[in-house]
Design an enzyme around this catalytic site. Structure first.
Site, PDB file in Angstrom:
ATOM      1  CE  LYS A 196      11.593  -2.642  -6.375  1.00 41.03           C
ATOM      2  NZ  LYS A 196      12.420  -3.756  -6.897  1.00 41.03           N
ATOM      3  CG  HIS A 223      21.216 -36.244  -2.010  1.00 41.06           C
ATOM      4  ND1 HIS A 223      21.746 -37.431  -1.554  1.00 41.06           N
ATOM      5  CD2 HIS A 223      22.277 -35.439  -2.267  1.00 41.06           C
ATOM      6  CE1 HIS A 223      23.065 -37.332  -1.515  1.00 41.06           C
ATOM      7  NE2 HIS A 223      23.410 -36.140  -1.949  1.00 41.06           N
ATOM      8  CE  LYS A 264      14.678 -11.852  -9.758  1.00 45.87           C
ATOM      9  NZ  LYS A 264      14.955 -10.964  -8.756  1.00 45.87           N
ATOM     10  CD  GLU A 312      10.510 -11.634  -8.471  1.00 44.85           C
ATOM     11  OE1 GLU A 312       9.823 -11.206  -7.539  1.00 44.85           O
ATOM     12  OE2 GLU A 312      11.714 -11.363  -8.582  1.00 44.85           O
ATOM     13  CG  ASN A 329       0.423   2.319   3.678  1.00 47.84           C
ATOM     14  OD1 ASN A 329      -0.600   2.332   2.999  1.00 47.84           O
ATOM     15  ND2 ASN A 329       1.556   2.857   3.296  1.00 47.84           N
ATOM     16  N   GLY A 330      -0.419  -1.195   6.202  1.00 46.60           N
ATOM     17  CA  GLY A 330      -0.074  -2.155   7.252  1.00 46.60           C
ATOM     18  C   GLY A 330      -1.294  -2.956   7.661  1.00 46.60           C
ATOM     19  CB  CYS A 377      -0.878   0.023   1.241  1.00 45.59           C
ATOM     20  SG  CYS A 377      -1.942  -1.398   1.387  1.00 45.59           S
ATOM     21  CD1 TRP A 382       0.014  -6.015  -3.394  1.00 42.92           C
ATOM     22  CD2 TRP A 382      -0.005  -6.727  -1.275  1.00 42.92           C
ATOM     23  NE1 TRP A 382       0.515  -7.288  -3.374  1.00 42.92           N
ATOM     24  CE2 TRP A 382       0.526  -7.766  -2.094  1.00 42.92           C
ATOM     25  CE3 TRP A 382      -0.112  -6.960   0.100  1.00 42.92           C
ATOM     26  CZ2 TRP A 382       0.941  -8.978  -1.589  1.00 42.92           C
ATOM     27  CZ3 TRP A 382       0.310  -8.186   0.600  1.00 42.92           C
ATOM     28  CH2 TRP A 382       0.828  -9.172  -0.244  1.00 42.92           C
ATOM     29  CD  GLU A 397      17.594 -13.195  -7.320  1.00 42.94           C
ATOM     30  OE1 GLU A 397      16.944 -13.567  -6.328  1.00 42.94           O
ATOM     31  OE2 GLU A 397      17.278 -12.211  -8.009  1.00 42.94           O
ATOM     32  NE  ARG A 445       4.570   1.867  -1.085  1.00 42.64           N
ATOM     33  CZ  ARG A 445       5.303   2.112   0.000  1.00 42.64           C
ATOM     34  NH1 ARG A 445       6.370   2.865  -0.087  1.00 42.64           N
ATOM     35  NH2 ARG A 445       4.969   1.608   1.162  1.00 42.64           N
TER      36      ARG A 445
END
Ligand code: M6R
Length: 601
Positions: free
Chosen positions: A596, A502, A483, A486, A108-109, A2, A82, A479, A27
């Site tokens: 973000k 394994h 990529k 997402e 927000n939050g 948010c 969000w 990583e 964001r």
């Protein structure tokens, strides 16, 4: 996540807020809204004009907003949501109003105790499923039942909320705007030499076009803006607080795509310059932090997501280059390590945004044990910067795509430099990284991108991709998986090369794509063997390596840059994920469900 931007001043407020919201889009959000306080209300019962929409702001412009606003307004608040509590609907978008329609709130939050608060507000009419909506109703309740004025009611309401959050409330009768902070950032912007124009935002990018003069609201504090200017006070004692005006000298970076189709590919290409900018650090500072690492009794590198993977790279770098044992810990798990913490422990917190809630919580845990905290950040003025004992910047410039690229390689570059400094080899590290920076500059050319595009065409229908790496490049395999997940929604999993046998090897079938990251170091032979094991079971091997090898079905050449290999090895995967996303018709700048800046736990 948010975003909040509020404005009070002599400009058309809703327009300033709309432009601010566009700056906060990076964001991540799923709906948005604006509330403007009418200069002259059509009638006393309808003092606010409210717009709420699901989806992106897109091409919406001032004409559209002014039609909705209908009158003039010089006080307005905007919000990008969000979703956490309640689906993505117009009703759930902010602002939320009290029953009388005279108090509007954006937030927000998360309000952890919203159910309990809602239960105590039985007579109030709720219109949404959000946790936020309890705030305007609670303020209303406190004003009527306890006869508190608006400011006192906001203070008491904010103190009642549990969890990390921040909100801005407007009262249409007193024409006051109040902002309260409890764990989630809110920053005030002031216009040049003026006491008449104020911005309140969750991050400075929302108003940096207008002013770089800011004042910070700290945790458990509030600010009130009205005709008399601005006043700060403590949420707990109510005491007035004096604040310093700070000038931010931070180049946000171009908000434009500069001819690229998406921010993501623009930011990937910016790595031509950002590695060099990252290593342009003050030697004295790097050496001081290196000394902190040397003298600490236990060092923890802490981050989330991609930043968590760069912390893992650091763990390998410090072992290999300086023979120093450091720990990398995912921030959301850090509290489980608190039993080891002493005042001799060092925490290095790594974060692009400097606002990630999980990392901030980890810092709180560290601080409660008197641990020294040094942050490695990309956003100047962030909460983490101010919560740390010291910080350094990775100088990547604003990263607008949700998917982190240039900030990642900049973090790895600084961490590599730090590992060399800890080994007493700062100059050697600088030379290595300068060479890597120039190799990246050469590598990022149109021919290289074309070759990766061809591979993207081959992989566009693949559901699964496995990535393997060893040593410094094991975290890069992890990583690389992030990529692909997402950016283009491929089911991707990273493994240490030796781990496949394994268990995961059972998943390899004819044509299963496997990216093998083969650095020209002591891990090379074992990596080639691991790739051969996959190929023998029908796997299609994409080699990322300085040299070709017969085991590779498709080779993506990378420069041989020694211990800086993690920097160059992730770049082809960033480009690959981008092109698969484009081929699949996915907007790579705004992946579904992601934000973000993750300001919730
Ligand atoms: O702002 P931060 O670096 O603290 O963010 C941490 C993660 O949320 C972030 O790296 C996330 O994993 C990105 N989507 C990765 O591209």
């Amino acid at each position: 996540m948010c975003g909040i931007i509020a404005y009070a001043g002599n400009k058309p407020a809703a327009n300033v807020v709309l432009e601010g919201l566009k700056k906060l889009e990076y964001r991540g959000y799923d709906s948005w809204g604006i509330v403007a306080l009418a200069d002259k209300a059509e009638n006393a019962e309808r003092p606010f004009y409210v717009i709420k929409r699901v989806g992106k702001i897109g091409g919406i412009n001032w004409d559209y907003v002014s039609e909705a606003i209908r009158g003039e307004s010089h006080v307005a608040v905007g919000h990008t949501r969000w979703s956490t509590h309640g689906g993505v609907t117009e009703q759930n978008a902010h602002p939320h109003l009290d029953c009388s329609g005279k108090i509007a709130v954006v937030h927000n939050g998360i309000v952890d105790n919203h159910q309990e608060i809602r239960a105590g507000l039985g007579s109030h009419r709720f219109l949404s499923q959000t946790d936020t909506e309890v705030i305007p109703h609670l303020i209303e309740e406190l004003m009527s039942k306890e006869e508190l004025d608006f400011i006192a009611a906001v203070r008491k309401a904010a103190s009642t909320l549990k969890g990390r959050s921040a909100f801005v409330a407007i009262n249409s009768e007193t024409r006051q705007m109040a902002a309260a902070r409890k764990g989630t950032p809110l920053i005030i912007g002031l216009h040049e030499n003026s006491n008449e124009e104020f911005f309140i935002a969750s991050d400075v990018t929302a108003f940096l076009d207008y002013t770089n003069k800011v004042m910070y609201i700290d945790d458990n504090e509030m600010a009130v803006v009205d005709g008399g200017g601005i006043a700060f006070s403590s949420l707990t004692s109510g005491n007035e607080l004096k604040k310093r005006v700070v000038e931010i000298h931070w180049h946000v970076g171009s908000a434009e795509k500069d001819g690229y189709d998406h921010f993501l590919i623009k930011e990937v290409m910016e790595q031509k310059h950002t590695i060099a900018a990252a290593i342009n650090q003050d030697d004295a500072k790097i050496l001081a932090v290196a000394n902190d690492v040397k003298s600490a009794f236990g060092t923890f590198f802490v981050g989330c997501g991609t930043a968590g993977k760069t912390c893992m790279v650091a763990e390998y770098l410090f072992s290999k280059i300086s023979g120093k044992h450091i720990n990398s810990v995912v921030a959301s798990e850090f509290s489980n390590y608190q039993h080891y913490l002493t005042p001799k422990t060092l925490m290095i917190a790594v974060s692009q945004s400097g606002e990630t809630a999980d990392v901030l919580e980890a810092i709180d845990v560290a601080k409660s044990k008197n641990v020294r905290v040094v942050s490695l950040l990309n956003v100047f003025g962030s909460t983490m910067m101010r919560a740390s004992d010291d910080f350094f910047m990775v100088n990547a410039g604003a990263e607008r795509a949700v998917v982190s690229t240039k900030a990642t390689t900049a973090q790895i570059a600084v961490l590599t430099l730090l590992a060399y400094a800890t080994a007493g080899k700062l100059q050697e590290g600088k030379l290595l990284l300068m060479n890597a920076a120039s190799a990246v500059n050469d590598m990022l050319n149109p021919r290289y991108e074309e070759r990766i595009k061809k591979l993207a065409l081959q992989l566009v229908d693949k559901k699964d991709v496995f990535i393997i790496g060893r040593g410094l490049n094991y975290p890069i395999a992890l990583e690389a998986a992030i990529k692909l997940q997402e950016t283009c929604y491929t089911h991707a999993q990273g493994f240490a090369g030796g781990e496949l046998k394994h268990g995961p090897l059972a998943l390899i079938e004819d044509g299963t794509a496997c990216i093998a990251i083969v650095a020209n170091d002591e891990t090379k032979q074992d990596m080639i063997s691991n790739a051969a094991e996959v190929k023998a079971r029908g796997g299609y091997i994409i080699g990322i390596a300085p040299e070709n090898n017969e085991v590779f079905d498709y080779w993506l050449k990378v420069p041989d840059v020694g211990n800086a290999s993690p920097i160059v090895n992730i770049i082809p995967v960033q480009i690959l994920a981008y092109h698969i996303a484009v081929l699949r018709g996915i907007n790579p700048d705004y992946p579904r469900n992601l934000a973000k800046v993750c300001t919730t736990k």
